[in-house]
Design an enzyme around this catalytic site. Sequence first.
Site, short mmCIF file in Angstrom:
data_model
loop_
_atom_site.label_atom_id
_atom_site.label_comp_id
_atom_site.label_asym_id
_atom_site.label_seq_id
_atom_site.Cartn_x
_atom_site.Cartn_y
_atom_site.Cartn_z
N GLY A 156 0.62 -1.32 0.17
CA GLY A 156 0.12 -0.04 0.05
C GLY A 156 0.90 1.28 0.05
CG ASP A 165 -5.83 2.02 19.33
OD1 ASP A 165 -6.44 1.66 18.30
OD2 ASP A 165 -5.89 1.32 20.18
CD GLU A 168 7.43 -15.60 -9.56
OE1 GLU A 168 8.17 -15.83 -8.67
OE2 GLU A 168 6.41 -16.05 -9.75
#
Length: 246
Positions: free
Chosen positions: A63, A101, A127
Amino acid sequence: MTRTATDITTATAAPGPADATRVAVSTVIFALRRLDGDDAARVALPLVRRTRDPHEGQWALPGGWLDIAESLDAAASRTLAETTGLAPSYLEQLYAFGAVDRSPTRVVSIVYWALIRADEISEDAVEPLFATENVQWFDATALPRLAFDHNEIVDYALWRLRNKVGYSRIAHGLLADEFTLADLREVYEAILGRRLDPANFRRQVENSGTLIPTDRFRTGSHRPARLYRYNQDVELADRGPLDVAH
């Protein structure tokens, strides 16, 4: 109560760096893989090792930060390509995770989930990334302790996958366009985490009206197996769930 000019200024002022909320995009990407020489395929996902604090050295979902001029879908595709080299054809927004949190600073993560087929994993492009120590495939049901709340996120994505497999074509996201009934059963078994009776499974899927037999067969060491494809003209949800729970 009358508000003073100071009250109004405080209420409308832009948040400072210490209390700003940042938006990140992460993706749980599932594939069917045979790990560590296993005969049975498992639902696996790629994880990225963090190279900085917080949680330096721990595994995490791929991300990154949402760019100010970028859509959420574009950010999910971009961060996946940058971190894993993968470009799945099935990509869907899963949930927003924003516990106060969950990170040392205030971060809301828009999480996507994706399915990728074996023929969508280009060995030349992917790969080499997975040959490094910072990107690896893991069994989705046997993960180490991940950074932030990423274990909770993967558990939620697995729950969603298992629920959706009974009433949608979600399994097709892990299959080639043409497949045998054994291929399809393997997908269901990997997702549900248990064996299914081959005869009962064949009867149910053949009676569902969602598969079209082709005139092609897969040959090998066993007797030839007919190849099927999904009937795109039938909405599976309209016909009720495929009963694989019993």
